[in-house]
Design an enzyme around this catalytic site. Sequence first.
Site, PDB file in Angstrom:
ATOM      1  N   HIS A 146      -0.830   3.214 -10.567  1.00 52.24           N
ATOM      2  CA  HIS A 146      -1.979   4.052 -10.188  1.00 52.24           C
ATOM      3  C   HIS A 146      -3.289   3.271 -10.333  1.00 52.24           C
ATOM      4  O   HIS A 146      -4.117   3.254  -9.412  1.00 52.24           O
ATOM      5  CB  HIS A 146      -1.978   5.297 -11.078  1.00 52.24           C
ATOM      6  CG  HIS A 146      -3.116   6.239 -10.856  1.00 52.24           C
ATOM      7  ND1 HIS A 146      -2.937   7.502 -10.338  1.00 52.24           N
ATOM      8  CD2 HIS A 146      -4.448   6.122 -11.104  1.00 52.24           C
ATOM      9  CE1 HIS A 146      -4.108   8.119 -10.268  1.00 52.24           C
ATOM     10  NE2 HIS A 146      -5.045   7.296 -10.736  1.00 52.24           N
ATOM     11  N   GLU A 147      -3.476   2.623 -11.492  1.00 55.33           N
ATOM     12  CA  GLU A 147      -4.720   1.879 -11.707  1.00 55.33           C
ATOM     13  C   GLU A 147      -4.822   0.703 -10.743  1.00 55.33           C
ATOM     14  O   GLU A 147      -5.902   0.408 -10.215  1.00 55.33           O
ATOM     15  CB  GLU A 147      -4.812   1.405 -13.160  1.00 55.33           C
ATOM     16  CG  GLU A 147      -4.744   2.513 -14.205  1.00 55.33           C
ATOM     17  CD  GLU A 147      -5.703   3.665 -13.942  1.00 55.33           C
ATOM     18  OE1 GLU A 147      -6.787   3.443 -13.354  1.00 55.33           O
ATOM     19  OE2 GLU A 147      -5.373   4.809 -14.300  1.00 55.33           O
ATOM     20  N   ASN A 166      -1.490 -15.393  -0.373  1.00 54.87           N
ATOM     21  CA  ASN A 166      -0.549 -16.465  -0.710  1.00 54.87           C
ATOM     22  C   ASN A 166       0.698 -15.919  -1.378  1.00 54.87           C
ATOM     23  O   ASN A 166       0.642 -15.051  -2.247  1.00 54.87           O
ATOM     24  CB  ASN A 166      -1.214 -17.498  -1.625  1.00 54.87           C
ATOM     25  CG  ASN A 166      -1.689 -16.890  -2.930  1.00 54.87           C
ATOM     26  OD1 ASN A 166      -2.469 -15.937  -2.923  1.00 54.87           O
ATOM     27  ND2 ASN A 166      -1.222 -17.415  -4.040  1.00 54.87           N
TER      28      ASN A 166
END
EC number: 3.4.24.42
Length: 414
Positions: free
Chosen positions: A333-334, A391
């Site tokens: 979530h964060e 990348n």
Amino acid sequence: MIEVLLVTICLAVFPYQGSSIILESGNVNDYEVVYPRKVTALPKGAVQPKYEDAMQYELKVNGEPVVLHLEKNKELFSKDYSETHYSPDGRKITTNPSVEDHCYYRGRIENDADSTASISACNGLKGHFKLQGEMYLIEPLELSDSEAHAVFKLENVEKEDEAPKMCGVTQNWESYEPIKKASDLNLNPDQQNLPQRYIELVVVADHRVFMKYNSDLNTIRTRVHEIVNFINGFYRSLNIHVSLTDLEIWSNEDQINIQSASSDTLNAFAEWRETDLLNRKSHDNAQLLTAIELDEETLGLAPLGTMCDPKLSIGIVQDHSPINLLMGVTMAHELGHNLGMEHDGKDCLRGASLCIMRPGLTKGRSYEFSDDSMHYYERFLKQYKPQCILNKPLRIDPVSTPVSGNELLEAGEE
């Protein structure tokens, strides 16, 4: 023709309906005991590796046979994965442990197109699988018979308390302009083909976490690896590979001032990441795992739309639950906020699954990103074109290295 040795399945299932048991995940009310045995097809006489690239198990869930297909998650660790902790006198001790033959898997249930699985096979089977839209947890039982496992639904783990658990998100960082509305970017609401992206993640465990787990580095390491394996699974729906590139444990003392005031702690972590961590470890995002109780029932906090920013590509997460799945949902979530995702509605569902970006964490049948979260993420890509997640962190065969002081040594150095 190669002769194939087939190890067959023999398992017994003993449901304990209405019984209660204390497991690592908490006090569980309703569970089944199973004895899973692996199906393996190997050439006759072949040496079986400790952790195979692919495995298959059978279980009975609610009386029905289930075939669980598992594949080693080769994206879980980056090519230069490292671990850092601190000696009692404050010296950094950094190693590059060999993680090629790790024990973390992802998978699916046979004949269930919507199924998923994230499993650790380090000591028995531990993790979760989604079956017919419902999330089940599995973990070994500490019985004299080492093959016994418990299978149970997340909803059957007793709640520690009924207080609402919320996420904070800050959007007032002066160094980052607000994200434009989706309508300003002419997004196609039906577009599902998101581009492949790669996030190299650092997880930092504070000193309270170190003390909470009895100063046991291995316990913390295993917990973080399992959490990131879950995060990796959640983000596959967005075509994002999340790889752990470093685990840092503040074993002697905190390197910043950790406070219950989540905004102050987030600011301090941002400064430390920019001035210290980035100077010695290349990465895309850092998440602080803290065992302090954050203010205002906050489980985590992150700035919005800051992925790849040298200071603000961060979040903090409270170590609030023994259930690694819920910890994985919280950290995912964060991380979602860093990728531009705003909160869903408090009752948001995607099918039968709870939306990962709900503002509050509750136990549910399963967890997924909503269509709105996908669109928020897509508009972030279009507006900011973040370069650090382009990348691909290819895996190599790392060599475990001895350590002296705060320097990495070449293999074999004395």
